[in-house]
Design a protein around this motif. Sequence first.
Motif, PDB file in Angstrom:
ATOM      1  N   UNK A 133     -79.287  11.033 -51.599  1.00 19.64           N
ATOM      2  CA  UNK A 133     -80.409  11.961 -51.766  1.00 19.64           C
ATOM      3  C   UNK A 133     -80.364  12.565 -53.159  1.00 19.64           C
ATOM      4  N   UNK A 134     -81.520  13.093 -53.584  1.00 19.03           N
ATOM      5  CA  UNK A 134     -81.566  13.857 -54.825  1.00 19.03           C
ATOM      6  C   UNK A 134     -82.172  13.111 -55.991  1.00 19.03           C
ATOM      7  N   UNK A 135     -82.237  13.844 -57.106  1.00 19.05           N
ATOM      8  CA  UNK A 135     -82.790  13.310 -58.335  1.00 19.05           C
ATOM      9  C   UNK A 135     -81.970  13.834 -59.517  1.00 19.05           C
ATOM     10  N   UNK A 136     -81.047  13.037 -60.018  1.00 19.52           N
ATOM     11  CA  UNK A 136     -80.782  11.648 -59.630  1.00 19.52           C
ATOM     12  C   UNK A 136     -80.051  11.577 -58.287  1.00 19.52           C
ATOM     13  N   UNK A 137     -80.184  10.421 -57.643  1.00 17.58           N
ATOM     14  CA  UNK A 137     -79.595  10.218 -56.328  1.00 17.58           C
ATOM     15  C   UNK A 137     -78.078  10.265 -56.358  1.00 17.58           C
ATOM     16  N   UNK A 138     -77.524  10.928 -55.345  1.00 15.58           N
ATOM     17  CA  UNK A 138     -76.062  11.006 -55.179  1.00 15.58           C
ATOM     18  C   UNK A 138     -75.707  10.618 -53.752  1.00 15.58           C
ATOM     19  N   UNK A 139     -74.615   9.895 -53.603  1.00 16.97           N
ATOM     20  CA  UNK A 139     -74.121   9.549 -52.276  1.00 16.97           C
ATOM     21  C   UNK A 139     -73.602  10.833 -51.632  1.00 16.97           C
ATOM     22  N   UNK A 140     -74.130  11.164 -50.444  1.00 18.11           N
ATOM     23  CA  UNK A 140     -73.699  12.393 -49.770  1.00 18.11           C
ATOM     24  C   UNK A 140     -72.773  12.121 -48.582  1.00 18.11           C
ATOM     25  N   UNK A 141     -72.857  10.903 -48.020  1.00 16.65           N
ATOM     26  CA  UNK A 141     -71.946  10.543 -46.939  1.00 16.65           C
ATOM     27  C   UNK A 141     -72.129   9.082 -46.574  1.00 16.65           C
ATOM     28  N   UNK A 142     -71.226   8.609 -45.741  1.00 24.02           N
ATOM     29  CA  UNK A 142     -71.362   7.266 -45.169  1.00 24.02           C
ATOM     30  C   UNK A 142     -72.298   7.332 -43.969  1.00 24.02           C
ATOM     31  N   UNK A 143     -72.954   6.208 -43.687  1.00 22.27           N
ATOM     32  CA  UNK A 143     -73.856   6.177 -42.545  1.00 22.27           C
ATOM     33  C   UNK A 143     -73.075   6.209 -41.233  1.00 22.27           C
ATOM     34  N   UNK A 144     -73.734   6.745 -40.212  1.00 24.57           N
ATOM     35  CA  UNK A 144     -73.166   6.854 -38.868  1.00 24.57           C
ATOM     36  C   UNK A 144     -73.820   5.814 -37.954  1.00 24.57           C
TER      37      UNK A 144
END
Length: 173
Positions: A133-144
Amino acid sequence: MVIPYNSKYPAIHDTVFVAPGSHIIGDVSIGRDSSVWFNAVLRGDEDSISIGEKCSIQDNSTIHLYEGCPTNIEDQVTIGHNVVIHGCKIGRRSIIGMGSTILDNAEIGEECIIGANTLIPPGKKIPSGSLVVGSPGKVVRSLTKEDFDLIQLSVDTYVEKGKEFKEILEVNS
């Protein structure tokens, strides 16, 4: 509207739903059971656009590129409404959220979710299984597991919707 450009004609599998008002131009290939929704533009005039099987390119999205920087969207990818995809690679079973922008030479790994209005800058590599998410995009977590279920639901829903709309258009034409 399907338009050839520089002697290159789009290659669209006969199971693909192409909505009225969409434009598919030049060196574009679209695989089985995919859908291109209202007012989407896929412009393969400078290089190739490859879209796999069971993909959904939703309303008002734009896919383009420049020479030497093709766009490759692997199987079972959902491109949300109003997305801009430009000269990048998107791995299989990913969702690109509404209003997002993915720029030149970016690579989205397999089974990723790119959140709504996210910007992926040029050359950025997103690891498989990431929520960004975000601008610029950042990894916030692994998918569940729930995220993977959402990806499958999106694929299944748009394959069925594409078949339904294709049938409606054929009956009413």
